[in-house]
Enzyme design. Structure first.
Site, mmCIF file in Angstrom:
data_model
loop_
_atom_site.group_PDB
_atom_site.id
_atom_site.type_symbol
_atom_site.label_atom_id
_atom_site.label_comp_id
_atom_site.label_asym_id
_atom_site.label_seq_id
_atom_site.Cartn_x
_atom_site.Cartn_y
_atom_site.Cartn_z
ATOM 1 N N MET A 85 -1.305 3.121 -12.528
ATOM 2 C CA MET A 85 -1.869 4.595 -12.086
ATOM 3 C C MET A 85 -2.386 5.318 -12.961
ATOM 4 O O MET A 85 -2.707 6.496 -13.072
ATOM 5 C CB MET A 85 -0.223 5.635 -12.022
ATOM 6 C CG MET A 85 0.474 4.850 -11.037
ATOM 7 S SD MET A 85 -0.084 4.548 -9.192
ATOM 8 C CE MET A 85 -0.211 6.088 -8.630
ATOM 9 N N HIS A 104 -3.914 -2.017 -2.724
ATOM 10 C CA HIS A 104 -3.894 -0.419 -2.400
ATOM 11 C C HIS A 104 -3.413 -0.270 -1.185
ATOM 12 O O HIS A 104 -3.456 -1.237 -0.270
ATOM 13 C CB HIS A 104 -5.622 -0.066 -2.242
ATOM 14 C CG HIS A 104 -5.595 1.312 -2.021
ATOM 15 N ND1 HIS A 104 -5.565 2.058 -2.873
ATOM 16 C CD2 HIS A 104 -5.720 1.966 -0.846
ATOM 17 C CE1 HIS A 104 -5.565 3.411 -2.301
ATOM 18 N NE2 HIS A 104 -5.667 3.145 -0.994
ATOM 19 N N LEU A 139 -14.135 3.655 -7.372
ATOM 20 C CA LEU A 139 -12.524 3.335 -7.388
ATOM 21 C C LEU A 139 -12.202 3.111 -5.695
ATOM 22 O O LEU A 139 -12.722 3.739 -4.942
ATOM 23 C CB LEU A 139 -11.804 4.861 -7.792
ATOM 24 C CG LEU A 139 -10.470 4.935 -7.759
ATOM 25 C CD1 LEU A 139 -9.777 4.222 -8.847
ATOM 26 C CD2 LEU A 139 -10.006 6.409 -7.887
ATOM 27 N N GLN A 168 4.802 -5.935 3.306
ATOM 28 C CA GLN A 168 3.558 -6.698 3.355
ATOM 29 C C GLN A 168 2.819 -6.938 2.125
ATOM 30 O O GLN A 168 2.275 -8.109 1.860
ATOM 31 C CB GLN A 168 2.636 -6.133 4.352
ATOM 32 C CG GLN A 168 3.444 -5.968 5.968
ATOM 33 C CD GLN A 168 3.986 -7.504 6.412
ATOM 34 O OE1 GLN A 168 3.249 -8.486 6.575
ATOM 35 N NE2 GLN A 168 5.353 -7.210 6.664
HETATM 36 C C1 GRF Z 1 2.115 0.246 -4.473
HETATM 37 O O1 GRF Z 1 2.540 0.607 -2.958
HETATM 38 C C2 GRF Z 1 0.892 -0.285 -4.480
HETATM 39 O O2 GRF Z 1 0.217 -0.428 -3.334
HETATM 40 C C3 GRF Z 1 0.368 0.729 -5.240
HETATM 41 O O3 GRF Z 1 1.460 1.400 -5.918
HETATM 42 C C4 GRF Z 1 2.794 0.998 -5.577
HETATM 43 C C5 GRF Z 1 3.354 0.088 -6.537
HETATM 44 O O4 GRF Z 1 4.762 -0.208 -6.427
HETATM 45 N N1 GRF Z 1 -0.866 0.646 -5.865
HETATM 46 P P1 GRF Z 1 5.295 -1.224 -7.350
HETATM 47 O O5 GRF Z 1 5.236 -0.632 -8.597
HETATM 48 O O6 GRF Z 1 4.719 -2.406 -7.231
HETATM 49 O O7 GRF Z 1 6.615 -1.164 -6.622
#
Ligand code: GRF
Length: 210
Positions: A85, A104, A139, A168
């Site tokens: 993040m 994403h 981005l 998915q």
């Molecule tokens: C996922 O939905 C991914 O697409 C997004 O952040 C979320 C991360 O979930 N980038 P996790 O930490 O892999 O459970």
């Protein structure tokens, strides 16, 4: 043995899907968040781990430099952003150009940024999903490797839709990592094809075709 660095910030369910996929690779999981629950999961899966707390650095560049150094020391073939993040600096992204990928939770280029499921519901789209793409300094705009689509159902709330997409993600991301490690992905401008076949990776659809 191929080497894969995985960057996480939270629960790491995509990371776990990759670690569990039986890929012939050594994994190094790094997080900016000491409280990330995925850290424990990574250890249980036998991955090497590191915490680089971004709050210990005065600025983004300082954090990115420290992160890049640890990753470079591991000499990965591939860097995977799995729910990481933090926005990375251009300098960081350029160092790993062509070998850094992200997942994403939308069908890009629709809904870049955050809150994708809420925005998809608000727009009334009928198909939603997830995208694995190469990371560039633009981005959520890097070349698309593969996508999986799910229907948006009439009684969906954010939670239900997110869960359908996440299922998915857990299929798509390990598949894409495998293709990369097998040297099957070819990048030509913005278009990614699967080597030997010369076709774009087939989209994954929900429900899984039998
Ligand atoms: C996922 O939905 C991914 O697409 C997004 O952040 C979320 C991360 O979930 N980038 P996790 O930490 O892999 O459970």
């Amino acid at each position: 043995m191929k080497r894969v660095a995985i960057l996480i910030s939270g629960r790491g369910s995509n990371m776990k899907a990759i670690l569990d996929a039986g890929l012939a690779a050594r994994f190094f999981v790094l997080t900016n968040n000491p409280a990330a629950s995925g850290l424990e999961t990574a250890k249980q899966c036998g991955a090497q781990t590191a915490v680089i707390d971004h709050r210990q650095f005065p600025d983004r560049a300082g954090f990115d430099t420290a992160l890049a150094r640890q990753i470079q020391d591991f000499a990965p073939d591939l860097v995977v952003l799995a729910g990481f993040m933090r926005i990375l600096t251009d300098t960081f992204v350029h160092q790993f150009s062509g070998r850094i990928i992200n997942i994403h939770p939308s069908l890009l280029p629709a809904f870049p940024g955050t809150d994708t499921h809420r925005r998809a519901l608000a727009e009334g789209v009928k198909l939603h999903g997830c995208t694995v793409h190469f990371v560039t300094s633009d981005l959520d705009r890097g070349p698309v490797i593969a996508q999986a689509a799910v229907p948006v159902l009439a009684d969906d709330d954010e939670h239900a839709l997110a869960a359908r997409v996440l299922e998915q993600e857990h299929r798509l991301f390990p598949a894409a990592v495998g293709w990369f490690l097998d040297g099957r992905l070819r990048l030509d401008g913005r278009r990614v094809t699967l080597n030997a076949i010369g076709a774009p990776p087939a989209p994954l659809l929900y429900p899984e075709p039998r």
